[in-house]
Write an enzyme that holds these catalytic residues in place. Structure first.
Site, short mmCIF file in Angstrom:
data_model
loop_
_atom_site.label_atom_id
_atom_site.label_comp_id
_atom_site.label_asym_id
_atom_site.label_seq_id
_atom_site.Cartn_x
_atom_site.Cartn_y
_atom_site.Cartn_z
N GLU A 333 0.83 -1.21 0.00
CA GLU A 333 0.00 0.00 0.00
C GLU A 333 0.86 1.26 0.00
O GLU A 333 0.56 2.24 -0.71
CB GLU A 333 -0.93 0.00 1.22
N ASP A 416 3.61 -4.27 -5.73
CA ASP A 416 4.16 -5.55 -5.27
C ASP A 416 5.68 -5.55 -5.37
O ASP A 416 6.38 -6.02 -4.46
CB ASP A 416 3.59 -6.71 -6.10
#
EC number: 3.4.24.84
Length: 472
Positions: A333, A416
């Site tokens: 995030e 990611d």
């Protein structure tokens, strides 16, 4: 080929007739395309009844079957609710539901001695009646989804009373925001002169920024309980990780999402030097009520058990991620923030908003648009906004939505990779698998359905990109 008589009919239609039928045909074309994509995905749910070989070490057969049946039920529900929604929309257009509701709102105004010169007030009455109608027609579908599908698969945590109270509260809060904002927007459009679209865009920009800023502090707490994450190792690690990338974290909250659903989530919000992180209690292994309930039952069972059973396997927690896995999820995030994805999305959104208001300014004077939807004696600004933004722009909106889905998937891979760069690939790998299991996500997707709908890449694609559980 189109029959000659049908072609003649289309050619002989008035401009407003062509606009109306073009809107109707495009709406059904979109619905049929979506139905075709859903059919392809439902076929995957029906035929993929065994865990594929490449998923053998990721998902057990029992969880795989549960997720397959859950997603199949959701897909079937989506087909019928989508068909109803499309049929309802078509009937509203064909039977003149929009001008009828406008006339009803005019009658309400007349009871208070106000005529057509009070257009903004009438627009607010129209908007309230429209949202009330939408709430009532959507309520049975929402009830079925919550108390049949979500209940059947173990996600629903609500009672009927809580659900109805929550729905009423949402409706009231929505009206408290929607009505004054709409009133001011219509007023700006009317007094803005030739460049009203600039002022209207600036107004909506300010409103969106304000709502994003106050949502988690003042609006969300009306529905869910937010508590500061207690002092401890997890909070210290979150603060340390935020500091390492210069993320201006001010507070970390845990939201009691478990009183509605056992689905899990995490997000951050805020502008400039005032960022907050929100974690759902269902995301945290140590906070999830399901785990606590399970432990209580396990303890009770242990007390009542005979000594020979003391060597039984310890209870495996049902839900949530360990602290290191939570940090990996937050690393993903925070990657969105560090890589500028949030700012890029805001810029794209506002560029689109400005373009739409500019085109609205170009089209609002076209009387044929109002005639196409049954408005022969008046051209209300709110109706113009509805016609142009909802119907005329629908082809553009579909294209934009697809492009944003493609961009979102790219951003997810980049986030990611950012978490992997922080040395958290192993934890993110296992967290993604856990979250997929907790939420009964089905890891097999039709390529076309996935390409069109998945704003997040499918699980296997993300795991492959992470490079395996021993990458760091």
């Amino acid at each position: 080929m189109i029959p000659t008589t049908m072609l003649q009919t289309i050619v002989e239609l008035s401009v407003e007739g062509k606009i109306f039928y073009a809107v109707l045909l495009f709406s059904w074309a979109v619905y049929l395309w979506e139905a075709y994509l859903a059919f392809r995905q439902r076929r995957i749910y029906r035929t993929t009844t065994h865990v594929p070989h490449e998923l053998g070490k990721i998902m057990d057969a029992e969880t795989f079957e549960k997720s397959r049946l859950y997603q199949l039920d959701k897909s079937n529900f989506g087909f019928w609710s989508g068909l109803y929604s499309e049929a309802e929309g078509t009937m509203i257009l064909v039977l003149g539901g929009i001008p009828f509701l406008w006339s009803i709102s005019g009658s309400v105004m007349a009871r208070f001695g106000m005529g057509s010169e009070y257009e903004i007030s009438q627009s607010l009455v129209f908007l309230m009646l429209a949202t009330l109608f939408s709430a009532f027609t959507g309520l049975p579908w929402s009830l079925y989804n919550t108390f049949v599908i979500e209940e059947k698969h173990g996600f629903n945590q609500q009672t009927i009373g809580f659900f109805l109270k929550d729905a009423l509260k949402k409706f009231m809060v929505t009206q408290c925001i929607l009505l004054p904002v709409t009133s001011l927007l219509l007023h700006i459009i009317k007094i803005g002169g030739d460049y009203f679209f600039v002022y209207a865009w600036l107004f909506t920009l300010i409103v969106s920024l304000v709502l994003v800023t106050i949502y988690a502090d003042y609006i969300a707490p009306l529905f869910d309980k937010f508590t500061p994450l207690p002092e401890g190792e997890l909070k210290e690690e979150i603060e340390s990780m935020s500091k390492s990338i210069s993320f201006p974290l001010t507070k970390v909250y845990v939201v009691e999402g478990s009183k509605r659903s056992s689905h899990s989530n995490a997000y951050f919000y805020g502008f400039f030097k005032n960022k907050r992180i929100v974690l759902f209690d269902t995301l945290l292994e140590d906070y999830s009520p399901l785990n606590k309930d399970g432990e209580a039952e396990g303890d009770q069972g242990k007390e009542n058990s005979v000594p020979e059973e003391s060597n039984a396997k310890p209870k495996i927690k049902k839900q949530g991620c360990s602290n290191t896995e939570v940090l990996a999820v937050l690393g993903h995030e925070l990657g969105h923030w560090k890589l500028g994805h949030t700012v890029k999305n805001i810029v794209i959104s506002q560029m689109n908003s400005f373009l739409c208001f500019f085109l609205f300014a170009v089209l609002i004077g076209q009387r044929e648009l109002f005639l196409a939807f049954g408005f022969r004696d008046s051209q209300p600004t709110l109706i113009g906004l509805m016609i142009i933004f909802q119907f005329i722009f629908s082809p553009y909106n579909e294209l934009l939505s697809f492009c944003l889905t493609v961009l979102s998937r790219r951003f997810e891979f980049q986030a990611d990779a950012f978490a992997r760069g922080m040395g958290r690939a192993t934890e993110l790998y296992s967290a993604l698998i856990k979250l997929n299991k907790d939420n009964l996500g089905f890891p097999v997707a039709d390529w076309l359905f996935s390409m069109w709908h998945y704003s997040h890449p499918p699980l296997l694609e993300r795991l492959r990109a992470l490079g395996g559980p021993k990458q760091d």
